[in-house]
Design a protein around this motif. Structure first.
Motif, PDB file in Angstrom:
ATOM      1  N   SER A 176       0.799  -1.236   0.000  1.00 14.48           N
ATOM      2  CA  SER A 176       0.000   0.000   0.000  1.00 14.48           C
ATOM      3  C   SER A 176       0.824   1.275   0.000  1.00 14.48           C
ATOM      4  N   ARG A 177       2.055   1.231   0.544  1.00 14.61           N
ATOM      5  CA  ARG A 177       2.899   2.430   0.732  1.00 14.61           C
ATOM      6  C   ARG A 177       2.168   3.494   1.549  1.00 14.61           C
ATOM      7  N   ASP A 178       1.284   3.059   2.417  1.00 16.23           N
ATOM      8  CA  ASP A 178       0.449   4.001   3.173  1.00 16.23           C
ATOM      9  C   ASP A 178       0.989   4.166   4.594  1.00 16.23           C
ATOM     10  N   PHE A 179       1.966   5.046   4.747  1.00 14.20           N
ATOM     11  CA  PHE A 179       2.514   5.343   6.069  1.00 14.20           C
ATOM     12  C   PHE A 179       1.580   6.266   6.857  1.00 14.20           C
ATOM     13  N   ASN A 180       0.764   7.010   6.138  1.00 15.72           N
ATOM     14  CA  ASN A 180      -0.068   8.018   6.775  1.00 15.72           C
ATOM     15  C   ASN A 180      -1.070   7.413   7.746  1.00 15.72           C
ATOM     16  N   ILE A 181      -1.692   6.276   7.365  1.00 16.49           N
ATOM     17  CA  ILE A 181      -2.712   5.676   8.216  1.00 16.49           C
ATOM     18  C   ILE A 181      -2.114   5.226   9.544  1.00 16.49           C
ATOM     19  N   ILE A 182      -0.857   4.819   9.526  1.00 16.63           N
ATOM     20  CA  ILE A 182      -0.196   4.391  10.759  1.00 16.63           C
ATOM     21  C   ILE A 182      -0.002   5.576  11.691  1.00 16.63           C
ATOM     22  N   MET A 183       0.460   6.698  11.130  1.00 19.55           N
ATOM     23  CA  MET A 183       0.685   7.883  11.953  1.00 19.55           C
ATOM     24  C   MET A 183      -0.628   8.426  12.519  1.00 19.55           C
ATOM     25  N   ILE A 184      -1.675   8.397  11.691  1.00 27.43           N
ATOM     26  CA  ILE A 184      -2.992   8.853  12.173  1.00 27.43           C
ATOM     27  C   ILE A 184      -3.478   7.943  13.297  1.00 27.43           C
ATOM     28  N   GLY A 185      -3.266   6.632  13.136  1.00 26.07           N
ATOM     29  CA  GLY A 185      -3.670   5.700  14.188  1.00 26.07           C
ATOM     30  C   GLY A 185      -2.948   5.966  15.492  1.00 26.07           C
ATOM     31  N   PHE A 186      -1.636   6.186  15.421  1.00 25.09           N
ATOM     32  CA  PHE A 186      -0.884   6.525  16.625  1.00 25.09           C
ATOM     33  C   PHE A 186      -1.379   7.844  17.227  1.00 25.09           C
ATOM     34  N   GLY A 187      -1.726   8.788  16.360  1.00 22.33           N
ATOM     35  CA  GLY A 187      -2.222  10.077  16.842  1.00 22.33           C
ATOM     36  C   GLY A 187      -3.543   9.945  17.579  1.00 22.33           C
ATOM     37  N   ILE A 188      -4.427   9.070  17.066  1.00 17.51           N
ATOM     38  CA  ILE A 188      -5.708   8.835  17.742  1.00 17.51           C
ATOM     39  C   ILE A 188      -5.475   8.238  19.129  1.00 17.51           C
ATOM     40  N   VAL A 189      -4.568   7.272  19.216  1.00 16.94           N
ATOM     41  CA  VAL A 189      -4.245   6.653  20.507  1.00 16.94           C
ATOM     42  C   VAL A 189      -3.719   7.712  21.477  1.00 16.94           C
ATOM     43  N   ALA A 190      -2.816   8.573  21.008  1.00 20.91           N
ATOM     44  CA  ALA A 190      -2.244   9.615  21.868  1.00 20.91           C
ATOM     45  C   ALA A 190      -3.318  10.598  22.335  1.00 20.91           C
ATOM     46  N   THR A 191      -4.226  10.973  21.440  1.00 16.68           N
ATOM     47  CA  THR A 191      -5.258  11.950  21.785  1.00 16.68           C
ATOM     48  C   THR A 191      -6.253  11.390  22.790  1.00 16.68           C
ATOM     49  N   VAL A 192      -6.749  10.188  22.538  1.00 14.27           N
ATOM     50  CA  VAL A 192      -7.715   9.579  23.454  1.00 14.27           C
ATOM     51  C   VAL A 192      -7.064   9.330  24.818  1.00 14.27           C
ATOM     52  N   THR A 193      -5.814   8.900  24.802  1.00 11.43           N
ATOM     53  CA  THR A 193      -5.091   8.683  26.057  1.00 11.43           C
ATOM     54  C   THR A 193      -4.972   9.975  26.839  1.00 11.43           C
ATOM     55  N   PHE A 194      -4.650  11.067  26.147  1.00 14.73           N
ATOM     56  CA  PHE A 194      -4.542  12.370  26.821  1.00 14.73           C
ATOM     57  C   PHE A 194      -5.868  12.761  27.475  1.00 14.73           C
ATOM     58  N   LEU A 195      -6.984  12.541  26.783  1.00 14.38           N
ATOM     59  CA  LEU A 195      -8.289  12.884  27.351  1.00 14.38           C
ATOM     60  C   LEU A 195      -8.570  12.064  28.610  1.00 14.38           C
ATOM     61  N   VAL A 196      -8.184  10.802  28.581  1.00  7.44           N
ATOM     62  CA  VAL A 196      -8.352   9.955  29.774  1.00  7.44           C
ATOM     63  C   VAL A 196      -7.453  10.443  30.900  1.00  7.44           C
ATOM     64  N   VAL A 197      -6.239  10.871  30.562  1.00  9.89           N
ATOM     65  CA  VAL A 197      -5.321  11.412  31.568  1.00  9.89           C
ATOM     66  C   VAL A 197      -5.918  12.654  32.219  1.00  9.89           C
ATOM     67  N   VAL A 198      -6.565  13.509  31.430  1.00 10.11           N
ATOM     68  CA  VAL A 198      -7.220  14.701  31.979  1.00 10.11           C
ATOM     69  C   VAL A 198      -8.303  14.298  32.973  1.00 10.11           C
ATOM     70  N   LEU A 199      -9.104  13.304  32.625  1.00 10.35           N
ATOM     71  CA  LEU A 199     -10.141  12.820  33.534  1.00 10.35           C
ATOM     72  C   LEU A 199      -9.532  12.259  34.816  1.00 10.35           C
ATOM     73  N   GLN A 200      -8.435  11.534  34.677  1.00 13.18           N
ATOM     74  CA  GLN A 200      -7.770  10.987  35.859  1.00 13.18           C
ATOM     75  C   GLN A 200      -7.203  12.098  36.731  1.00 13.18           C
ATOM     76  N   HIS A 201      -6.712  13.163  36.089  1.00 18.47           N
ATOM     77  CA  HIS A 201      -6.216  14.314  36.845  1.00 18.47           C
ATOM     78  C   HIS A 201      -7.350  14.955  37.644  1.00 18.47           C
ATOM     79  N   ILE A 202      -8.514  15.092  37.014  1.00 14.90           N
ATOM     80  CA  ILE A 202      -9.677  15.680  37.698  1.00 14.90           C
ATOM     81  C   ILE A 202     -10.084  14.826  38.894  1.00 14.90           C
ATOM     82  N   LYS A 203      -9.939  13.516  38.735  1.00 13.99           N
ATOM     83  CA  LYS A 203     -10.296  12.603  39.825  1.00 13.99           C
ATOM     84  C   LYS A 203      -9.232  12.551  40.920  1.00 13.99           C
TER      85      LYS A 203
END
Length: 442
Positions: free
Chosen positions: A139-166
Protein backbone atom coordinates in the motif's frame (compact mmCIF):
# COMPACT_ATOMS: atom_id res chain seq x y z
CA UNK A 1 -18.52 -15.80 27.59
CA UNK A 2 -15.09 -14.38 26.75
CA UNK A 3 -13.91 -17.76 25.46
CA UNK A 4 -17.05 -18.03 23.32
CA UNK A 5 -16.43 -14.59 21.84
CA UNK A 6 -12.83 -15.59 21.12
CA UNK A 7 -13.88 -18.79 19.31
CA UNK A 8 -16.31 -16.81 17.15
CA UNK A 9 -13.63 -14.20 16.40
CA UNK A 10 -11.04 -16.87 15.59
CA UNK A 11 -13.42 -18.63 13.22
CA UNK A 12 -13.84 -15.31 11.43
CA UNK A 13 -10.12 -14.91 10.65
CA UNK A 14 -10.16 -16.85 7.36
CA UNK A 15 -13.38 -15.25 6.02
CA UNK A 16 -12.10 -11.82 7.02
CA UNK A 17 -8.81 -12.53 5.27
CA UNK A 18 -10.71 -13.30 2.08
CA UNK A 19 -12.97 -10.23 2.38
CA UNK A 20 -9.90 -8.01 2.70
CA UNK A 21 -8.74 -9.18 -0.71
CA UNK A 22 -11.83 -7.74 -2.40
CA UNK A 23 -11.02 -4.06 -1.99
CA UNK A 24 -7.80 -2.29 -1.01
CA UNK A 25 -9.77 0.19 1.11
CA UNK A 26 -10.72 -2.65 3.42
CA UNK A 27 -7.03 -3.15 4.15
CA UNK A 28 -6.69 0.48 5.25
CA UNK A 29 -9.54 0.18 7.72
CA UNK A 30 -8.31 -3.18 8.94
CA UNK A 31 -4.86 -1.84 9.70
CA UNK A 32 -6.39 0.99 11.69
CA UNK A 33 -8.10 -1.77 13.66
CA UNK A 34 -4.66 -3.21 14.41
CA UNK A 35 -3.54 0.08 15.97
CA UNK A 36 -6.54 1.21 17.98
CA UNK A 37 -7.33 -1.83 20.18
CA UNK A 38 -4.19 -1.15 22.23
CA UNK A 39 -6.34 1.46 24.00
CA UNK A 40 -8.36 -1.40 25.50
CA UNK A 41 -5.79 -4.16 25.20
CA UNK A 42 -6.80 -6.16 28.26
CA UNK A 43 -10.48 -5.92 27.38
CA UNK A 44 -9.96 -7.29 23.85
CA UNK A 45 -7.51 -10.03 24.88
CA UNK A 46 -7.89 -13.45 26.37
CA UNK A 47 -5.28 -15.46 28.30
CA UNK A 48 -5.19 -19.23 28.02
CA UNK A 49 -3.67 -21.09 31.01
CA UNK A 50 -3.69 -17.75 32.80
CA UNK A 51 -1.60 -17.09 35.94
CA UNK A 52 -2.55 -13.50 36.74
CA UNK A 53 -0.76 -13.36 40.11
CA UNK A 54 2.61 -14.27 38.65
CA UNK A 55 5.22 -11.49 38.50
CA UNK A 56 6.62 -11.99 35.03
CA UNK A 57 6.66 -10.43 31.57
CA UNK A 58 3.89 -12.78 30.38
CA UNK A 59 1.13 -14.28 32.51
CA UNK A 60 -0.70 -16.42 30.02
CA UNK A 61 -0.91 -17.53 26.41
CA UNK A 62 -2.44 -14.26 25.32
CA UNK A 63 -4.49 -13.80 22.16
CA UNK A 64 -5.62 -10.28 21.36
CA UNK A 65 -7.94 -8.76 18.79
CA UNK A 66 -4.81 -7.00 17.51
CA UNK A 67 -3.21 -10.34 16.66
CA UNK A 68 -6.36 -11.78 15.07
CA UNK A 69 -6.82 -8.81 12.74
CA UNK A 70 -3.11 -8.79 11.87
CA UNK A 71 -3.32 -12.52 11.08
CA UNK A 72 -6.42 -12.01 8.91
CA UNK A 73 -4.67 -9.21 7.01
CA UNK A 74 -1.60 -11.38 6.52
CA UNK A 75 -3.71 -14.24 5.15
CA UNK A 76 -5.48 -11.83 2.81
CA UNK A 77 -2.23 -10.40 1.50
CA UNK A 78 -0.73 -13.85 1.00
CA UNK A 79 -3.84 -14.90 -0.95
CA UNK A 80 -3.28 -11.98 -3.31
CA UNK A 81 0.50 -12.21 -3.49
CA UNK A 82 1.97 -15.64 -2.92
CA UNK A 83 5.57 -16.65 -2.51
CA UNK A 84 6.63 -13.87 -0.13
CA UNK A 85 9.35 -14.48 2.44
CA UNK A 86 8.47 -14.97 6.08
CA UNK A 87 11.73 -13.22 7.08
CA UNK A 88 12.07 -10.39 4.58
CA UNK A 89 14.93 -8.38 6.09
CA UNK A 90 18.08 -8.79 8.17
CA UNK A 91 16.33 -7.51 11.29
CA UNK A 92 13.70 -10.25 11.11
CA UNK A 93 16.43 -12.86 10.73
CA UNK A 94 18.21 -11.48 13.81
CA UNK A 95 14.89 -11.64 15.67
CA UNK A 96 14.64 -15.31 14.65
CA UNK A 97 18.10 -15.93 16.09
CA UNK A 98 17.09 -14.16 19.32
CA UNK A 99 13.92 -16.28 19.46
CA UNK A 100 15.86 -19.52 18.95
CA UNK A 101 18.48 -18.56 21.56
CA UNK A 102 15.71 -18.10 24.14
CA UNK A 103 14.57 -21.72 23.76
CA UNK A 104 17.61 -23.37 25.47
CA UNK A 105 16.71 -21.47 28.65
CA UNK A 106 13.87 -23.98 29.08
CA UNK A 107 16.54 -26.33 30.43
CA UNK A 108 16.83 -24.28 33.62
CA UNK A 109 13.19 -23.17 33.83
CA UNK A 110 11.30 -24.31 36.89
CA UNK A 111 8.04 -23.72 35.04
CA UNK A 112 8.28 -24.31 31.30
CA UNK A 113 4.67 -23.18 30.84
CA UNK A 114 5.68 -19.68 31.94
CA UNK A 115 8.52 -19.79 29.42
CA UNK A 116 6.10 -20.79 26.68
CA UNK A 117 3.94 -17.77 27.55
CA UNK A 118 6.82 -15.47 26.60
CA UNK A 119 7.70 -17.41 23.45
CA UNK A 120 4.04 -17.24 22.40
CA UNK A 121 4.08 -13.49 22.91
CA UNK A 122 7.17 -13.20 20.72
CA UNK A 123 5.37 -15.14 17.96
CA UNK A 124 2.35 -12.85 18.22
CA UNK A 125 4.58 -9.80 18.03
CA UNK A 126 6.21 -11.13 14.90
CA UNK A 127 2.78 -11.53 13.29
CA UNK A 128 2.26 -7.79 13.90
CA UNK A 129 5.67 -7.03 12.38
CA UNK A 130 5.21 -9.12 9.22
CA UNK A 131 1.64 -7.86 8.77
CA UNK A 132 2.83 -4.24 8.95
CA UNK A 133 5.74 -4.97 6.63
CA UNK A 134 3.60 -6.44 3.85
CA UNK A 135 0.82 -3.91 4.34
CA UNK A 136 3.35 -1.15 3.66
CA UNK A 137 4.94 -3.19 0.88
CA UNK A 138 1.65 -3.28 -1.04
CA UNK A 139 0.00 0.00 0.00
CA UNK A 140 2.90 2.43 0.73
CA UNK A 141 0.45 4.00 3.17
CA UNK A 142 2.51 5.34 6.07
CA UNK A 143 -0.07 8.02 6.78
CA UNK A 144 -2.71 5.68 8.22
CA UNK A 145 -0.20 4.39 10.76
CA UNK A 146 0.69 7.88 11.95
CA UNK A 147 -2.99 8.85 12.17
CA UNK A 148 -3.67 5.70 14.19
CA UNK A 149 -0.88 6.52 16.63
CA UNK A 150 -2.22 10.08 16.84
CA UNK A 151 -5.71 8.84 17.74
CA UNK A 152 -4.24 6.65 20.51
CA UNK A 153 -2.24 9.61 21.87
CA UNK A 154 -5.26 11.95 21.79
CA UNK A 155 -7.71 9.58 23.45
CA UNK A 156 -5.09 8.68 26.06
CA UNK A 157 -4.54 12.37 26.82
CA UNK A 158 -8.29 12.88 27.35
CA UNK A 159 -8.35 9.95 29.77
CA UNK A 160 -5.32 11.41 31.57
CA UNK A 161 -7.22 14.70 31.98
CA UNK A 162 -10.14 12.82 33.53
CA UNK A 163 -7.77 10.99 35.86
CA UNK A 164 -6.22 14.31 36.85
CA UNK A 165 -9.68 15.68 37.70
CA UNK A 166 -10.30 12.60 39.82
CA UNK A 167 -7.08 13.31 41.74
CA UNK A 168 -4.97 10.45 40.40
CA UNK A 169 -1.39 11.59 40.91
CA UNK A 170 0.47 9.29 38.50
CA UNK A 171 -1.85 8.84 35.54
CA UNK A 172 -1.63 5.71 33.42
CA UNK A 173 -4.28 6.66 30.86
CA UNK A 174 -5.39 3.58 28.95
CA UNK A 175 -2.21 1.63 29.64
CA UNK A 176 -1.43 -1.10 32.19
CA UNK A 177 1.06 1.13 34.04
CA UNK A 178 2.24 4.74 33.92
CA UNK A 179 5.68 3.57 32.78
CA UNK A 180 4.06 1.79 29.83
CA UNK A 181 2.27 4.96 28.77
CA UNK A 182 5.44 6.99 29.27
CA UNK A 183 7.45 4.69 27.00
CA UNK A 184 4.69 4.60 24.36
CA UNK A 185 4.63 8.39 24.16
CA UNK A 186 8.44 8.65 24.28
CA UNK A 187 8.67 6.55 21.13
CA UNK A 188 5.98 8.24 19.05
CA UNK A 189 6.05 11.90 20.20
CA UNK A 190 9.37 12.65 18.39
CA UNK A 191 7.82 11.32 15.15
CA UNK A 192 4.86 13.70 15.51
CA UNK A 193 7.28 16.52 16.23
CA UNK A 194 9.43 15.59 13.22
CA UNK A 195 6.43 15.88 10.88
CA UNK A 196 5.56 19.37 12.10
CA UNK A 197 9.17 20.51 12.22
CA UNK A 198 10.20 19.29 8.77
CA UNK A 199 7.11 19.97 6.65
CA UNK A 200 6.58 23.56 5.52
CA UNK A 201 2.97 23.45 4.39
CA UNK A 202 -0.31 21.59 4.74
CA UNK A 203 -2.97 21.43 7.41
CA UNK A 204 -1.65 18.10 8.67
CA UNK A 205 1.38 19.92 10.10
CA UNK A 206 -0.84 21.43 12.76
CA UNK A 207 -2.66 18.15 13.32
CA UNK A 208 0.67 16.46 14.03
CA UNK A 209 1.73 19.39 16.21
CA UNK A 210 -1.40 18.72 18.26
CA UNK A 211 -0.55 15.02 18.44
CA UNK A 212 2.92 15.94 19.68
CA UNK A 213 1.58 18.22 22.40
CA UNK A 214 -1.00 15.74 23.74
CA UNK A 215 1.52 12.87 23.63
CA UNK A 216 4.10 14.96 25.49
CA UNK A 217 1.58 16.17 28.07
CA UNK A 218 0.37 12.61 28.70
CA UNK A 219 3.96 11.43 29.06
CA UNK A 220 4.84 14.13 31.58
CA UNK A 221 1.67 13.51 33.56
CA UNK A 222 2.81 9.98 34.30
CA UNK A 223 5.53 11.48 36.52
CA UNK A 224 7.66 8.55 35.41
CA UNK A 225 11.19 9.75 36.06
CA UNK A 226 12.59 7.72 33.19
CA UNK A 227 10.03 9.05 30.70
CA UNK A 228 10.36 12.67 31.86
CA UNK A 229 14.11 12.58 31.28
CA UNK A 230 14.14 10.53 28.07
CA UNK A 231 11.39 12.29 26.10
CA UNK A 232 13.19 15.68 25.94
CA UNK A 233 16.40 13.85 25.06
CA UNK A 234 14.72 12.00 22.20
CA UNK A 235 13.14 15.20 20.87
CA UNK A 236 16.54 16.92 21.06
CA UNK A 237 18.07 14.14 18.91
CA UNK A 238 15.28 14.58 16.35
CA UNK A 239 15.78 18.36 16.34
CA UNK A 240 19.54 18.17 15.87
CA UNK A 241 19.28 15.61 13.06
CA UNK A 242 16.59 17.69 11.37
CA UNK A 243 18.75 20.80 11.48
CA UNK A 244 21.80 18.84 10.35
CA UNK A 245 20.21 17.31 7.24
CA UNK A 246 17.42 19.77 6.40
CA UNK A 247 18.55 23.12 7.75
CA UNK A 248 16.30 26.14 7.18
CA UNK A 249 15.96 29.40 9.08
CA UNK A 250 12.22 28.76 9.32
CA UNK A 251 13.00 25.88 11.65
CA UNK A 252 14.86 28.14 14.03
CA UNK A 253 11.80 30.40 14.14
CA UNK A 254 9.55 27.39 14.80
CA UNK A 255 11.65 26.27 17.75
CA UNK A 256 10.92 29.42 19.78
CA UNK A 257 7.12 28.99 20.14
CA UNK A 258 7.54 25.25 20.67
CA UNK A 259 10.10 25.92 23.37
CA UNK A 260 7.80 28.47 25.04
CA UNK A 261 4.81 26.10 25.00
CA UNK A 262 6.88 23.28 26.48
CA UNK A 263 8.48 25.64 28.99
CA UNK A 264 5.18 26.96 30.35
CA UNK A 265 3.72 23.47 30.32
CA UNK A 266 6.68 22.25 32.34
CA UNK A 267 6.22 25.15 34.78
CA UNK A 268 2.66 24.00 35.46
CA UNK A 269 3.92 20.53 36.33
CA UNK A 270 7.18 21.66 37.95
CA UNK A 271 6.09 21.44 41.61
CA UNK A 272 4.95 17.83 41.19
CA UNK A 273 7.99 16.96 39.07
CA UNK A 274 10.29 18.28 41.79
CA UNK A 275 8.36 16.34 44.42
CA UNK A 276 8.61 13.21 42.30
CA UNK A 277 12.41 13.42 42.25
CA UNK A 278 12.97 14.78 45.76
CA UNK A 279 10.46 12.59 47.59
CA UNK A 280 11.21 9.38 45.76
CA UNK A 281 11.78 6.77 48.49
CA UNK A 282 15.37 5.66 49.00
CA UNK A 283 14.08 2.10 49.04
CA UNK A 284 13.15 2.48 45.37
CA UNK A 285 16.75 3.11 44.34
CA UNK A 286 18.03 0.39 46.66
CA UNK A 287 15.56 -2.12 45.26
CA UNK A 288 16.62 -1.30 41.70
CA UNK A 289 20.25 -1.82 42.67
CA UNK A 290 19.53 -5.07 44.49
CA UNK A 291 17.49 -6.47 41.60
CA UNK A 292 20.21 -5.46 39.11
CA UNK A 293 22.77 -7.25 41.29
CA UNK A 294 20.49 -10.30 41.41
CA UNK A 295 20.20 -10.27 37.61
CA UNK A 296 23.97 -10.16 37.33
CA UNK A 297 24.24 -13.10 39.74
CA UNK A 298 21.89 -15.09 37.50
CA UNK A 299 23.89 -14.20 34.40
CA UNK A 300 27.15 -15.27 36.03
CA UNK A 301 25.67 -18.51 37.33
CA UNK A 302 24.00 -19.51 34.04
CA UNK A 303 25.91 -17.50 31.41
CA UNK A 304 24.89 -19.46 28.29
CA UNK A 305 21.23 -20.31 28.80
CA UNK A 306 20.08 -18.18 31.75
CA UNK A 307 17.76 -19.21 34.56
CA UNK A 308 14.71 -19.72 32.35
CA UNK A 309 12.68 -17.49 30.06
CA UNK A 310 9.96 -15.71 32.04
CA UNK A 311 11.09 -17.50 35.19
CA UNK A 312 12.44 -14.41 36.93
CA UNK A 313 9.47 -14.34 39.32
CA UNK A 314 10.43 -17.82 40.53
CA UNK A 315 14.22 -17.57 40.59
CA UNK A 316 14.29 -14.27 42.50
CA UNK A 317 12.74 -16.05 45.48
CA UNK A 318 14.07 -18.72 47.87
CA UNK A 319 15.44 -21.34 47.75
CA UNK A 320 17.48 -19.78 44.95
CA UNK A 321 20.50 -17.77 46.17
CA UNK A 322 20.48 -14.99 43.56
CA UNK A 323 18.93 -12.43 45.87
CA UNK A 324 20.95 -13.07 49.01
CA UNK A 325 20.52 -9.53 50.36
CA UNK A 326 16.93 -10.32 51.33
CA UNK A 327 17.87 -13.08 53.75
CA UNK A 328 19.49 -10.54 56.04
CA UNK A 329 16.71 -7.97 55.71
CA UNK A 330 13.91 -10.55 55.83
CA UNK A 331 12.29 -9.01 52.74
CA UNK A 332 11.19 -12.31 51.27
CA UNK A 333 8.01 -11.69 49.28
CA UNK A 334 5.25 -14.27 49.15
CA UNK A 335 3.54 -15.63 46.01
CA UNK A 336 6.30 -14.41 43.70
CA UNK A 337 5.51 -10.74 44.38
CA UNK A 338 9.12 -9.60 44.24
CA UNK A 339 9.62 -6.99 41.51
CA UNK A 340 11.16 -7.51 38.08
CA UNK A 341 14.62 -6.06 37.45
CA UNK A 342 14.09 -2.56 36.06
CA UNK A 343 16.38 -2.98 33.06
CA UNK A 344 15.21 -4.78 29.95
CA UNK A 345 18.73 -5.79 28.99
CA UNK A 346 19.61 -7.35 32.34
CA UNK A 347 16.28 -9.15 32.34
CA UNK A 348 17.00 -10.80 28.97
CA UNK A 349 20.52 -11.72 30.06
CA UNK A 350 19.36 -13.16 33.38
CA UNK A 351 16.57 -15.26 31.90
CA UNK A 352 18.23 -16.39 28.64
CA UNK A 353 22.00 -15.87 29.02
CA UNK A 354 24.65 -13.80 27.26
CA UNK A 355 24.14 -15.24 23.72
CA UNK A 356 20.43 -14.30 23.73
CA UNK A 357 21.28 -10.88 25.17
CA UNK A 358 23.80 -10.32 22.35
CA UNK A 359 21.13 -11.25 19.77
CA UNK A 360 18.59 -8.99 21.49
CA UNK A 361 20.99 -6.03 21.40
CA UNK A 362 21.90 -6.80 17.77
CA UNK A 363 18.20 -6.82 16.85
CA UNK A 364 17.55 -3.47 18.52
CA UNK A 365 20.78 -2.07 17.14
CA UNK A 366 19.99 -3.08 13.56
CA UNK A 367 16.90 -0.87 13.40
CA UNK A 368 18.58 1.93 15.31
CA UNK A 369 21.41 2.06 12.77
CA UNK A 370 18.90 1.74 9.93
CA UNK A 371 17.02 4.79 11.23
CA UNK A 372 20.17 6.92 11.24
CA UNK A 373 21.17 5.74 7.76
CA UNK A 374 17.70 6.57 6.44
CA UNK A 375 17.90 10.08 7.89
CA UNK A 376 20.67 10.83 5.42
CA UNK A 377 19.23 8.88 2.49
CA UNK A 378 15.72 10.35 2.72
CA UNK A 379 16.71 13.91 3.63
CA UNK A 380 15.28 15.31 0.35
CA UNK A 381 11.96 13.46 0.49
CA UNK A 382 8.64 13.84 2.29
CA UNK A 383 9.46 10.62 4.14
CA UNK A 384 12.33 12.27 6.00
CA UNK A 385 10.23 12.87 9.11
CA UNK A 386 9.76 9.12 9.71
CA UNK A 387 13.38 8.02 10.24
CA UNK A 388 14.42 11.27 11.94
CA UNK A 389 11.50 10.96 14.36
CA UNK A 390 12.01 7.26 14.99
CA UNK A 391 15.75 7.85 15.56
CA UNK A 392 14.86 10.24 18.39
CA UNK A 393 12.12 7.96 19.73
CA UNK A 394 14.34 4.88 19.76
CA UNK A 395 17.09 6.84 21.51
CA UNK A 396 14.61 7.76 24.24
CA UNK A 397 13.19 4.24 24.56
CA UNK A 398 16.53 2.43 24.54
CA UNK A 399 17.75 4.80 27.24
CA UNK A 400 14.54 4.43 29.24
CA UNK A 401 14.87 0.64 29.01
CA UNK A 402 17.96 0.84 31.21
CA UNK A 403 15.61 2.16 33.91
CA UNK A 404 12.35 0.31 33.21
CA UNK A 405 11.56 -3.14 31.79
CA UNK A 406 8.24 -2.18 30.14
CA UNK A 407 9.69 -2.47 26.61
CA UNK A 408 8.56 -6.10 26.89
CA UNK A 409 4.97 -5.26 27.78
CA UNK A 410 2.60 -6.10 24.97
CA UNK A 411 1.41 -2.61 23.99
CA UNK A 412 4.96 -1.25 23.88
CA UNK A 413 6.25 -4.32 22.05
CA UNK A 414 3.48 -3.96 19.42
CA UNK A 415 4.27 -0.29 18.87
CA UNK A 416 7.97 -1.01 18.47
CA UNK A 417 7.32 -3.83 15.98
CA UNK A 418 5.17 -1.55 13.82
CA UNK A 419 7.85 1.14 13.71
CA UNK A 420 10.55 -1.46 12.98
CA UNK A 421 8.50 -2.66 10.00
CA UNK A 422 8.26 0.93 8.75
CA UNK A 423 12.03 1.31 8.95
CA UNK A 424 12.52 -2.01 7.19
CA UNK A 425 10.36 -1.03 4.19
CA UNK A 426 11.98 2.39 3.99
CA UNK A 427 15.46 0.90 4.13
CA UNK A 428 14.76 -1.76 1.50
CA UNK A 429 13.14 0.57 -1.03
CA UNK A 430 14.70 3.93 -0.16
CA UNK A 431 16.23 4.37 -3.63
CA UNK A 432 12.82 4.02 -5.27
CA UNK A 433 11.33 6.47 -2.79
CA UNK A 434 14.12 8.98 -3.44
CA UNK A 435 13.79 8.72 -7.23
CA UNK A 436 10.02 9.04 -7.07
CA UNK A 437 9.61 5.71 -8.84
CA UNK A 438 7.15 4.61 -6.15
CA UNK A 439 4.40 6.87 -4.84
CA UNK A 440 3.75 6.90 -1.11
CA UNK A 441 1.10 8.29 1.19
CA UNK A 442 3.03 9.99 3.95
Amino acid sequence: MKYLVFIIAFMGVLPLGYILTLDRKYMHYAFLAVLLPVMAFNQVSINFFSHETYRGTARGMEVSLVYLIALAMLIGMWILHRGKSLFPDKGSKIYLVYFLLCIPSFINADNTLYSWFELWKMIMMYIVFICTYYYLYYSRDFNIIMIGFGIVATVTFLVVVLQHIKGIHQANGLFPHQNSMGMYMCLIAPVFFAYYFNRNKGWKRFLFAGFFLVASAACMRTYSRGAMVCLPFGCAITTLLSLRYQFHMRKIQILLPIFLICFFGALLLLPNIIKRFENAPKESLMTRQYLAASAWNMMCDKPFVGVGLNNWGIKINPPYPYCEYRYNNKRIAKDFKEGIVETSYLLVGAECGFPALAAFLAWLGYYYVAAFKLVKKLRRTNLFYIPVGIAGGLTAVYLQSTLEWVMKQQVNFIQMMILFAMLSILYKYCQKFVSGEVEVNA
